[in-house]
Design a protein around this motif. Structure first.
Motif, short mmCIF file in Angstrom:
data_model
loop_
_atom_site.label_atom_id
_atom_site.label_comp_id
_atom_site.label_asym_id
_atom_site.label_seq_id
_atom_site.Cartn_x
_atom_site.Cartn_y
_atom_site.Cartn_z
N UNK A 61 -66.33 -21.72 -35.92
CA UNK A 61 -65.28 -20.72 -35.73
C UNK A 61 -63.95 -21.32 -35.32
N UNK A 62 -63.95 -22.61 -35.02
CA UNK A 62 -62.69 -23.24 -34.56
C UNK A 62 -61.61 -23.09 -35.63
N UNK A 77 -60.77 -12.58 -33.82
CA UNK A 77 -61.48 -13.16 -34.95
C UNK A 77 -60.68 -12.92 -36.22
N UNK A 78 -60.22 -13.99 -36.83
CA UNK A 78 -59.45 -13.92 -38.07
C UNK A 78 -60.22 -14.59 -39.19
N UNK A 79 -59.81 -14.31 -40.41
CA UNK A 79 -60.43 -14.91 -41.60
C UNK A 79 -61.95 -14.78 -41.54
N UNK A 84 -58.88 -22.70 -17.14
CA UNK A 84 -58.48 -22.11 -18.42
C UNK A 84 -58.94 -22.87 -19.65
N UNK A 85 -59.79 -23.86 -19.48
CA UNK A 85 -60.27 -24.63 -20.63
C UNK A 85 -61.01 -23.72 -21.60
N UNK A 86 -60.77 -23.95 -22.89
CA UNK A 86 -61.40 -23.15 -23.93
C UNK A 86 -62.36 -24.03 -24.74
N UNK A 87 -63.42 -23.41 -25.21
CA UNK A 87 -64.44 -24.11 -25.96
C UNK A 87 -64.80 -23.27 -27.18
#
Length: 128
Positions: free
Chosen positions: A64-65, A83-85, A56-59
């Motif tokens: 975009x972080x 996707x926000x902002x 489940x690791x996310x990158x």
């Protein structure tokens, strides 16, 4: 036959939000990456975010972080990109892709050359 089908692309104004979906099928096991890439004409395809399914690791790309969130619904075999902002520079065709990796460290999550299956892409346009 591995199949990836993206949806959710649209035109939005800066500051808005979108959620992309990628329906995945045809593969077994969790030792793989599912990722999002994007590309504009004349530019290289760049990694946006990815999940290594086994743990489940996310990158995330630095650009975009904090604004984008990748997630997976294993029951539905669907990958999401919230996707926000959104900014005008986020405008691109967004692609879903998958790559086999026995260990997460066997490849770089954002190396497009390691991904062997791709969706057809979905257009995201952000206007200022």
């Amino acid at each position: 036959q591995v199949r990836l089908v993206e949806s959710g692309g649209a035109s939005v104004q800066a500051g808005g939000s979108l959620r992309l979906s990628c329906a995945a099928s045809g593969y077994t096991g969790s030792r793989r990456y599912l990722g999002w890439f994007r590309q504009n004409p004349g530019k290289e395809r760049e990694g946006v975010a990815a999940v290594y399914l086994d743990d489940g690791s996310q990158y995330y790309a630095d650009s975009v972080r904090g604004r984008f969130t990748v997630s997976q619904d294993s029951a539905k075999n669907t990958l999401y990109l919230q996707m926000n902002s959104l900014k005008p520079e986020d405008t691109a065709i967004y692609y879903c892709a998958t790559a086999y990796a026995y260990y997460a460290g066997d490849m770089r999550w954002n190396n497009r050359r390691d991904y062997d299956y791709w969706g057809q892409g979905t257009q995201v346009t952000v206007s200022s």
